[in-house]
Design a protein around this motif. Structure first.
Motif, PDB file in Angstrom:
ATOM      1  N   GLY A  94      12.240 -10.517  -2.452  1.00 42.15           N
ATOM      2  CA  GLY A  94      11.162 -10.487  -3.428  1.00 42.15           C
ATOM      3  C   GLY A  94      11.407 -11.381  -4.617  1.00 42.15           C
ATOM      4  O   GLY A  94      12.108 -12.391  -4.535  1.00 42.15           O
ATOM      5  N   ASP A  96      12.139 -11.149  -8.996  1.00 41.41           N
ATOM      6  CA  ASP A  96      12.461 -10.355 -10.179  1.00 41.41           C
ATOM      7  C   ASP A  96      12.509 -11.291 -11.379  1.00 41.41           C
ATOM      8  O   ASP A  96      13.380 -12.146 -11.472  1.00 41.41           O
ATOM      9  N   GLU A 108      11.527 -17.843  -5.357  1.00 40.31           N
ATOM     10  CA  GLU A 108      10.297 -18.033  -4.583  1.00 40.31           C
ATOM     11  C   GLU A 108      10.600 -18.689  -3.232  1.00 40.31           C
ATOM     12  O   GLU A 108      10.015 -18.312  -2.204  1.00 40.31           O
ATOM     13  N   ILE A 127      10.031  -5.271  -0.100  1.00 44.89           N
ATOM     14  CA  ILE A 127       9.847  -6.196  -1.216  1.00 44.89           C
ATOM     15  C   ILE A 127      10.204  -5.552  -2.548  1.00 44.89           C
ATOM     16  O   ILE A 127       9.717  -4.474  -2.889  1.00 44.89           O
ATOM     17  N   HIS A 128      11.064  -6.252  -3.292  1.00 43.58           N
ATOM     18  CA  HIS A 128      11.440  -5.867  -4.659  1.00 43.58           C
ATOM     19  C   HIS A 128      10.622  -6.718  -5.625  1.00 43.58           C
ATOM     20  O   HIS A 128      10.607  -7.949  -5.526  1.00 43.58           O
ATOM     21  N   THR A 129       9.948  -6.064  -6.566  1.00 40.24           N
ATOM     22  CA  THR A 129       9.238  -6.788  -7.620  1.00 40.24           C
ATOM     23  C   THR A 129       9.592  -6.169  -8.962  1.00 40.24           C
ATOM     24  O   THR A 129       9.682  -4.938  -9.095  1.00 40.24           O
ATOM     25  N   ARG A 130       9.795  -7.021  -9.946  1.00 36.99           N
ATOM     26  CA  ARG A 130       9.927  -6.535 -11.323  1.00 36.99           C
ATOM     27  C   ARG A 130       9.347  -7.603 -12.241  1.00 36.99           C
ATOM     28  O   ARG A 130       9.796  -8.752 -12.215  1.00 36.99           O
ATOM     29  N   SER A 132       6.651  -8.969 -11.702  1.00 33.88           N
ATOM     30  CA  SER A 132       6.285 -10.063 -10.790  1.00 33.88           C
ATOM     31  C   SER A 132       5.308  -9.647  -9.693  1.00 33.88           C
ATOM     32  O   SER A 132       5.181 -10.368  -8.700  1.00 33.88           O
ATOM     33  N   ILE A 133       4.632  -8.524  -9.850  1.00 38.59           N
ATOM     34  CA  ILE A 133       3.763  -8.059  -8.759  1.00 38.59           C
ATOM     35  C   ILE A 133       2.690  -9.092  -8.437  1.00 38.59           C
ATOM     36  O   ILE A 133       2.454  -9.426  -7.267  1.00 38.59           O
ATOM     37  N   THR A 136       4.097 -12.174  -6.756  1.00 39.03           N
ATOM     38  CA  THR A 136       4.513 -11.814  -5.404  1.00 39.03           C
ATOM     39  C   THR A 136       3.300 -11.696  -4.490  1.00 39.03           C
ATOM     40  O   THR A 136       3.332 -12.155  -3.337  1.00 39.03           O
ATOM     41  N   PHE A 152       6.054  -2.565  -0.740  1.00 42.61           N
ATOM     42  CA  PHE A 152       6.466  -2.878  -2.102  1.00 42.61           C
ATOM     43  C   PHE A 152       7.246  -1.670  -2.576  1.00 42.61           C
ATOM     44  O   PHE A 152       6.670  -0.632  -2.917  1.00 42.61           O
TER      45      PHE A 152
END
Length: 255
Positions: A94, A96, A108, A127-130, A132-133, A136, A152
């Motif tokens: 993902g 971050d 990316e 998927i890791h998002t921070r 950044s949703i 992403t 997610f």
């Protein structure tokens, strides 16, 4: 129940891993899914899976917080593991942007590369998002060819973001943040499509209330299920049955 995201291979569990797994089994958690994070986590993760083969199932991927200038070499090593071991997913991967944006371009690139692997291998992605949703989602939409599936994890976004994620065919991993007083999820969870919800702990991180600030563990996931049940005015048994069904289907797990 299934803890769909747990780092019980981490050093935080080295002193009492057997007891942690037993507490999970005692409350009905019969599967614990292990996401990889970097090159150093592979060996302890696989050792944990080997120690509890009926319970633990591992994934393989490169976490965005561990993306750096060695991205090409690191991805080559990570990709090679799929030829040596059966994994249930590509993850966790993902973007971050919370801690450091220095390697945003590399993050990316790594994310797109690992999405391509998932399509080739016909595996779901975690998927890791921070912070950044939306970024992403934009990348995921450009890569979605109708075959990508996944989750997610540790979702803490808005209902609009949840709906956008679901529209792309992706699930939402709900964990300890759902129990936080000021987490905002009390407004979101009642509106979610539960056919796209799975449960997780992300242990040893993000322990649910009343354990917030302490080490998290899979047995605490019962508090997350109860929180969802309370907010939806449902029985906890119905919540766990539905989310288990979703998790089984997403990761193609055997009973």
């Amino acid at each position: 129940m299934i803890d769909s995201h747990a780092h019980i291979y981490a050093k935080e569990f080295d002193e009492d891993r057997n007891e942690v797994v037993q507490r999970a089994l005692d409350i009905g958690i019969n599967k614990i899914l292990l996401p990889n994070i970097d090159l150093n986590s592979i060996e302890p993760m696989l050792a944990t899976e080997a120690a509890y083969p009926a319970v633990c199932h591992s994934m393989m991927g490169l976490h965005p917080c561990y993306v750096n200038g060695n991205i090409t070499q690191d991805l080559e090593i990570i990709r090679g593991w799929f030829e040596k071991h059966d994994f249930i997913a590509v993850g966790e991967i993902g973007i971050d942007l919370y801690w450091d944006k220095t390697f945003q371009a590399e993050q990316e690139y790594a994310f797109r590369t690992q999405l391509q692997w998932a399509k080739e291998l016909k595996l779901p992605v975690v998927i890791h998002t921070r912070d950044s949703i939306d970024q992403t989602l934009n990348i995921l939409a450009s890569e979605q060819d109708g075959t990508l599936t996944g989750v997610f994890h540790c979702f803490g976004g808005s209902i609009q973001q949840a709906q956008a994620i679901n529209t792309l065919g992706f699930h939402l991993g709900i964990g300890g943040v759902s129990t936080f007083k000021n987490g905002g999820m009390d407004k979101v969870i009642p509106q979610l499509d539960l056919n796209y919800v799975i449960l997780e702990t992300d242990c040893p991180y993000l322990a649910p209330t009343p354990h917030r600030g302490k080490r998290n563990e899979p047995s605490f996931m019962q508090l997350v299920a109860q929180r969802i049940a309370d907010l939806r005015e449902m029985n906890i048994e119905d919540v766990t049955q539905l989310t288990d069904r979703n998790t089984h289907a997403l990761f193609n797990l055997e009973d």
